[in-house]
Scaffold this motif. Structure first.
Motif, PDB file in Angstrom:
ATOM      1  N   MET A 109       1.254  -1.490  -0.025  1.00 42.05           N
ATOM      2  CA  MET A 109       0.222   0.036   0.336  1.00 42.05           C
ATOM      3  C   MET A 109       0.853   0.934  -0.022  1.00 42.05           C
ATOM      4  SD  MET A 109      -2.579  -0.855   2.361  1.00 42.05           S
ATOM      5  CE  MET A 109      -3.503  -2.537   2.492  1.00 42.05           C
ATOM      6  N   CYS A 110       0.464   2.308  -0.691  1.00 42.94           N
ATOM      7  CA  CYS A 110       1.156   3.190  -1.241  1.00 42.94           C
ATOM      8  C   CYS A 110       0.373   4.178  -0.118  1.00 42.94           C
ATOM      9  CB  CYS A 110       1.993   3.542  -2.410  1.00 42.94           C
ATOM     10  SG  CYS A 110       3.170   2.482  -2.274  1.00 42.94           S
ATOM     11  N   GLY A 111       0.662   6.068  -1.302  1.00 45.61           N
ATOM     12  CA  GLY A 111       0.640   7.001  -0.251  1.00 45.61           C
ATOM     13  C   GLY A 111      -1.370   7.200  -0.536  1.00 45.61           C
ATOM     14  N   ALA A 150      -4.219  13.502  -3.938  1.00 45.23           N
ATOM     15  CA  ALA A 150      -2.803  12.927  -4.871  1.00 45.23           C
ATOM     16  C   ALA A 150      -2.564  11.488  -3.963  1.00 45.23           C
ATOM     17  CB  ALA A 150      -1.788  13.765  -4.772  1.00 45.23           C
ATOM     18  N   HIS A 151      -1.787  11.282  -4.948  1.00 45.75           N
ATOM     19  CA  HIS A 151      -2.032   9.329  -4.917  1.00 45.75           C
ATOM     20  C   HIS A 151      -0.419   8.712  -4.412  1.00 45.75           C
ATOM     21  CE1 HIS A 151      -2.492   4.981  -5.083  1.00 45.75           C
ATOM     22  NE2 HIS A 151      -2.847   5.283  -4.435  1.00 45.75           N
ATOM     23  N   THR A 152       0.078   7.715  -4.172  1.00 45.60           N
ATOM     24  CA  THR A 152       0.701   7.294  -4.742  1.00 45.60           C
ATOM     25  C   THR A 152       0.657   6.389  -4.750  1.00 45.60           C
ATOM     26  OG1 THR A 152       2.083   7.433  -3.030  1.00 45.60           O
ATOM     27  CG2 THR A 152       3.305   8.839  -3.632  1.00 45.60           C
ATOM     28  N   ARG A 153       0.827   4.818  -5.672  1.00 43.34           N
ATOM     29  CA  ARG A 153       1.066   3.808  -6.603  1.00 43.34           C
ATOM     30  C   ARG A 153       1.841   3.412  -6.181  1.00 43.34           C
ATOM     31  NH1 ARG A 153      -1.109   0.849 -11.800  1.00 43.34           N
ATOM     32  NH2 ARG A 153      -2.221  -0.802 -10.629  1.00 43.34           N
ATOM     33  N   TRP A 154       1.425   1.876  -5.744  1.00 41.85           N
ATOM     34  CA  TRP A 154       2.229   0.202  -5.239  1.00 41.85           C
ATOM     35  C   TRP A 154       1.133  -0.689  -6.138  1.00 41.85           C
ATOM     36  CZ3 TRP A 154       4.975  -1.637  -1.576  1.00 41.85           C
ATOM     37  CH2 TRP A 154       5.984  -2.802  -1.539  1.00 41.85           C
ATOM     38  N   ALA A 155       1.834  -0.939  -7.575  1.00 41.86           N
ATOM     39  CA  ALA A 155       0.570  -1.994  -8.440  1.00 41.86           C
ATOM     40  C   ALA A 155      -0.021  -3.192  -7.989  1.00 41.86           C
ATOM     41  CB  ALA A 155       0.982  -1.635 -10.046  1.00 41.86           C
ATOM     42  N   THR A 156      -1.181  -2.782  -7.780  1.00 41.74           N
ATOM     43  CA  THR A 156      -1.640  -4.402  -6.954  1.00 41.74           C
ATOM     44  C   THR A 156      -2.285  -5.294  -8.568  1.00 41.74           C
ATOM     45  OG1 THR A 156      -3.497  -4.009  -6.271  1.00 41.74           O
ATOM     46  CG2 THR A 156      -0.922  -4.457  -4.675  1.00 41.74           C
ATOM     47  N   HIS A 157      -3.089  -4.178  -8.998  1.00 47.76           N
ATOM     48  CA  HIS A 157      -3.923  -4.934 -10.292  1.00 47.76           C
ATOM     49  C   HIS A 157      -4.374  -4.181 -11.208  1.00 47.76           C
ATOM     50  CE1 HIS A 157      -5.872  -6.392  -6.790  1.00 47.76           C
ATOM     51  NE2 HIS A 157      -6.746  -7.236  -7.720  1.00 47.76           N
ATOM     52  N   GLY A 158      -2.961  -4.642 -12.587  1.00 50.33           N
ATOM     53  CA  GLY A 158      -2.801  -3.486 -13.232  1.00 50.33           C
ATOM     54  C   GLY A 158      -1.265  -3.433 -13.273  1.00 50.33           C
ATOM     55  N   VAL A 165      -8.564   8.648  -5.120  1.00 44.86           N
ATOM     56  CA  VAL A 165      -7.253   7.815  -4.880  1.00 44.86           C
ATOM     57  C   VAL A 165      -7.440   6.400  -4.096  1.00 44.86           C
ATOM     58  CG1 VAL A 165      -6.708   9.823  -5.620  1.00 44.86           C
ATOM     59  CG2 VAL A 165      -6.628  10.052  -2.925  1.00 44.86           C
ATOM     60  N   HIS A 166      -7.027   5.574  -4.257  1.00 44.14           N
ATOM     61  CA  HIS A 166      -7.371   4.104  -3.118  1.00 44.14           C
ATOM     62  C   HIS A 166      -5.847   3.854  -2.906  1.00 44.14           C
ATOM     63  CE1 HIS A 166      -8.252   0.029  -3.477  1.00 44.14           C
ATOM     64  NE2 HIS A 166      -8.259   0.162  -2.255  1.00 44.14           N
ATOM     65  N   ASN A 167      -5.908   3.030  -1.659  1.00 44.53           N
ATOM     66  CA  ASN A 167      -4.762   2.645  -0.958  1.00 44.53           C
ATOM     67  C   ASN A 167      -5.228   1.238  -0.672  1.00 44.53           C
ATOM     68  OD1 ASN A 167      -2.624   4.301  -1.213  1.00 44.53           O
ATOM     69  ND2 ASN A 167      -2.473   4.396   0.265  1.00 44.53           N
ATOM     70  N   GLY A 168      -5.098   0.426  -1.065  1.00 49.03           N
ATOM     71  CA  GLY A 168      -5.360  -1.398  -1.382  1.00 49.03           C
ATOM     72  C   GLY A 168      -5.693  -2.628  -1.933  1.00 49.03           C
ATOM     73  N   ILE A 169      -6.854  -2.762  -2.076  1.00 47.23           N
ATOM     74  CA  ILE A 169      -7.258  -4.735  -2.415  1.00 47.23           C
ATOM     75  C   ILE A 169      -8.516  -4.341  -2.537  1.00 47.23           C
ATOM     76  CG2 ILE A 169      -6.777  -6.965  -3.564  1.00 47.23           C
ATOM     77  CD1 ILE A 169      -4.197  -6.570  -2.789  1.00 47.23           C
ATOM     78  N   THR A 223      -7.316  -1.262 -13.316  1.00 44.12           N
ATOM     79  CA  THR A 223      -6.858  -1.456 -11.816  1.00 44.12           C
ATOM     80  C   THR A 223      -8.584  -2.445 -11.228  1.00 44.12           C
ATOM     81  OG1 THR A 223      -7.752   0.123 -11.343  1.00 44.12           O
ATOM     82  CG2 THR A 223      -5.431   0.337 -12.344  1.00 44.12           C
ATOM     83  N   ASP A 224      -8.054  -2.483 -10.062  1.00 41.77           N
ATOM     84  CA  ASP A 224      -9.501  -3.126  -8.964  1.00 41.77           C
ATOM     85  C   ASP A 224     -10.312  -1.375  -8.791  1.00 41.77           C
ATOM     86  OD1 ASP A 224      -7.214  -2.231  -7.298  1.00 41.77           O
ATOM     87  OD2 ASP A 224      -7.806  -3.523  -6.172  1.00 41.77           O
ATOM     88  N   THR A 225      -9.302   0.133  -8.276  1.00 41.37           N
ATOM     89  CA  THR A 225      -9.697   1.229  -7.835  1.00 41.37           C
ATOM     90  C   THR A 225     -10.613   1.574  -8.543  1.00 41.37           C
ATOM     91  OG1 THR A 225      -7.459   1.347  -6.941  1.00 41.37           O
ATOM     92  CG2 THR A 225      -8.320   3.426  -7.254  1.00 41.37           C
ATOM     93  N   GLU A 226     -10.924   1.500 -10.330  1.00 39.39           N
ATOM     94  CA  GLU A 226     -11.497   2.506 -11.373  1.00 39.39           C
ATOM     95  C   GLU A 226     -12.690   1.787 -10.766  1.00 39.39           C
ATOM     96  OE1 GLU A 226     -10.923   1.874 -14.933  1.00 39.39           O
ATOM     97  OE2 GLU A 226     -12.324   3.204 -15.899  1.00 39.39           O
TER      98      GLU A 226
HETATM   99  N1  GLU Z   1      -5.461  -1.848  -5.177  1.00 40.86           N
HETATM  100  C1  GLU Z   1      -4.784  -0.848  -5.858  1.00 40.86           C
HETATM  101  C2  GLU Z   1      -3.477   0.167  -7.105  1.00 40.86           C
HETATM  102  O1  GLU Z   1      -2.955  -1.780  -8.325  1.00 40.86           O
HETATM  103  C3  GLU Z   1      -3.964  -0.361  -5.392  1.00 40.86           C
HETATM  104  C4  GLU Z   1      -2.875   0.108  -5.449  1.00 40.86           C
HETATM  105  C5  GLU Z   1      -2.270   1.158  -3.850  1.00 40.86           C
HETATM  106  O2  GLU Z   1      -2.257   0.872  -3.027  1.00 40.86           O
HETATM  107  O3  GLU Z   1      -1.393   1.319  -4.373  1.00 40.86           O
HETATM  108  O4  GLU Z   1      -3.848   0.589  -8.363  1.00 40.86           O
END
Ligand code: GLU
Length: 618
Positions: free
Chosen positions: A1-3, A67-75, A93-97, A119-122
């Motif tokens: 999870m990022c920011g 604002a967001h920094t992403r750490w990709a989990t989906h895509g 903006v979203h952190n998590g899954i 992404t799952d976020t959309e």
């Molecule tokens: N699951 C989201 C993505 O892959 C959020 C990842 C995150 O926590 O930065 O875009």
């Protein structure tokens, strides 16, 4: 999870958003983005660094932004997958899954929503947009829409022409920052360090909370649907983080800074035992005397490095207190059928106190009737601390580096205190033994300081690991978990595949893999198991393996061809694991530097931006 950073204010929030993201860069990320209201939506995204986003945002002015920094989990990491994600004038903006994103996506597509990312976020953006058709108020719509999400999230949402930002959390950290004065505004972030630039007044949201931020106020509704009052239900904390806590200072990376902060982190954690000659169960909370009395067994729940701390504690608790102790990986325990013992003491260990699996495992244990719960955490206001009846706060200060170092050693100090307290409660400790253990704890910061002085020699060893693909870590007794921790650090930071083994298991399989290309690191304190360990080392030498032995000053292990020995300054009895992990932290840190991987981040990302952080040397 990022920011995540969100801001609504009477002045231009763009610099606040950018500075907030900069403060979160330490967590590593693959892309960054922001959405501003001017009063229509402007979205900027970049697969580069925050500095590149800042250049794009030059000249932008807005009073509302996320604002967001992403750490990709989906895509994959790409601009189209970078956050914010939008749905007709609404940005998220979203952190998590989001675990049920596939079925939600299908339903939304059937309803005509067009997806532009992987992404799952959309789905969150479109789901809120869909909900707004029947519930026009953004706050209410977010509450309804998030109730349909399964998984972990912290989100921030804004909509064109609206004058608020709505945030929500479930299983991912999110806090509010309350601005002060005329243009003070209100803020939200995934981490307090992002908001120190504007305020120290923070509210930690609870799981299930949805909050609305306006320029002149906030409101929060809890998981049960009722309004949460500030400060009665959600206290306002004055953050005591100092700039020094979150600044790198003269160090090259947070990991290095935090390794070297261990003496002071230990001293702060042990401050409350001060000059005491005797321990009291009140150290763990007012209910300590009652809850730590007649403990039949201990169940430790934790993940990752904290799990390794628990494994060390098992040796201490069983040896000192004579109480059976089990250690379980939280993500396993919460999903398996187990045999509960309502009298058992449940100990949850977590640096942040927000580790989702550990929190869920404590709730699971409580649901099974186990009410004696103790949190060993580094964050006072965290969810795990709030969930447990007892608490011991490690006072390591913020741990910013992704690889846990000072949190681990302070957890060990806390767990040793617990073992000695339980031993005392069970009547197994003479006053002399108790005073001896306390004296050893008090000397720990100095002992760790001496180990840190070995850095240059460890650095030289690390250079020989950088071109290796695999490494093996061996230990026995309470140093077996230290071998596991050494292996975890090496793989996490330098991406060298590493395994930790109890040395006695070597002959039952892994020995077959040992050859000149597989360095073997051994933790060899001068304890009762040293002779046994030495025979294991001979087995490695016989296979042509290159051995790196971390011994004690007086361990009878000799340097010879293929056997390199580095001696720690003193043998430290039961607390020896606390000292022996330190050179392994340094080894992985320096191996990462030589290899060119980034010790600021973890989990397989080789990031060239390391070079962009001007190294200042130490
Ligand atoms: N699951 C989201 C993505 O892959 C959020 C990842 C995150 O926590 O930065 O875009």
């Amino acid at each position: 999870m990022c920011g995540i950073v969100a801001a609504v204010s009477g002045f231009n929030v763009v610099p606040v958003l950018i500075e907030g993201l900069r403060k979160l860069e330490y967590r590593g990320y693959d892309s960054a983005g922001l959405a501003l209201l001017n009063p229509t939506l402007t979205r900027l995204r970049s697969v580069g660094r925050v500095a590149e986003l800042a250049a794009q945002a030059e000249g932008q002015v807005a009073h509302h932004g996320i604002a967001h920094t992403r750490w990709a989990t989906h895509g994959v990491p790409s601009e189209r997958n970078a956050h914010p994600h939008v749905s007709a004038g609404l940005a998220v903006v979203h952190n998590g899954i989001i675990e049920n994103y596939a079925e939600l996506k299908q339903a939304l597509m059937a309803d005509g929503y067009v997806f532009t990312s992987d992404t799952d976020t959309e789905v969150i953006a479109h789901l809120i947009q869909q909900t707004l058709k029947s519930t026009p108020e953004l706050f209410a719509a977010v509450r309804i829409a998030t109730a349909r999400l399964v998984g972990a999230y912290a989100i921030a949402v804004l909509r064109e022409w609206d004058d608020c930002i709505v945030v929500a959390r479930h299983g991912a950290p999110l806090l509010l920052g309350l601005g002060e004065g005329e243009n003070g505004g209100n803020y939200a972030a995934s981490d307090a360090s992002a908001l120190l630039q504007v305020t120290r007044r923070m509210i930690y949201l609870e799981d299930g909370d949805v909050a609305e931020l306006r320029r002149d106020g906030i409101r929060i509704v809890g998981a049960d649907g009722t309004a949460a009052n500030v400060p009665a239900d959600r206290p306002v904390h004055q953050s005591t983080l100092s700039a020094n806590d979150v600044e790198l200072g003269d160090y090259r990376h947070y990991m290095q800074k935090e390794i070297f902060e261990q003496p002071q982190a230990l001293a702060a954690t042990l401050e409350m035992i001060g000059g005491a000659q005797a321990l009291t169960p009140n150290l763990f909370g007012v209910a300590g005397p009652q809850m730590l009395h007649d403990v039949p067994s201990v169940l430790i729940l934790a993940c990752g490095t904290s799990y390794h701390a628990g494994l060390v504690a098992r040796y201490w608790i069983e040896q000192l207190a004579g109480i059976a102790c089990k250690v379980e990986i939280a993500s396993e325990y919460r999903y398996r059928v187990s045999v509960p013992n309502p009298q058992q003491l449940v100990v949850a260990i977590s640096q942040s106190g927000e580790t989702a699996d550990t929190l869920a495992s404590v709730k699971h244990a409580k649901a099974l009737g186990m009410g004696r719960t103790l949190a060993i955490c580094n964050v006072a206001e965290s969810a795990i601390v709030r969930e447990c009846a007892l608490r011991f706060l490690t006072r390591a200060g913020p741990e910013i580096g992704v690889a846990s170092t000072k949190a681990f050693t302070t957890q060990l100090a806390a767990l040793f205190l617990l073992a000695v307290t339980l031993a005392k409660q069970s009547g197994r400790l003479t006053p002399e033994q108790e005073a001896g253990h306390l004296a050893a704890l008090r000397h720990l910061p100095v002992a760790v300081q001496k180990v840190l002085a070995l850095e240059p020699r460890i650095q030289a060893w690390a250079a020989r690991f950088a071109d290796k693909q695999h490494a093996l870590f061996l230990g026995r007794g309470p140093h077996y978990p230290i071998a596991l921790e050494g292996a975890l650090k090496l793989k996490e930071i330098s991406y060298i595949h590493a395994e930790g083994y109890p040395a006695g298991e070597l002959k039952h399989g892994p020995l077959a893999l040992v050859d000149k290309d597989m360095p073997v690191v051994s933790v060899a304190p001068n304890d009762a198991l040293l002779e046994k360990l030495k025979s294991n080392l001979k087995e490695v030498a016989a296979r042509g393996g290159e051995l790196y032995v971390f011994a004690d000053a007086d361990s009878a292990v000799d340097e010879e061809a293929g056997v390199h020995v580095l001696r720690l300054p003193e043998h430290y009895g039961l607390l020896s694991p606390v000292l022996h992990v330190v050179p392994l932290q340094l080894l992985s840190y320096h191996a990462a530097l030589v290899k060119g991987t980034d010790p600021s981040t973890s989990s397989g990302r080789t990031i060239s931006y390391l070079k962009k952080f001007a190294p200042v040397g130490r």
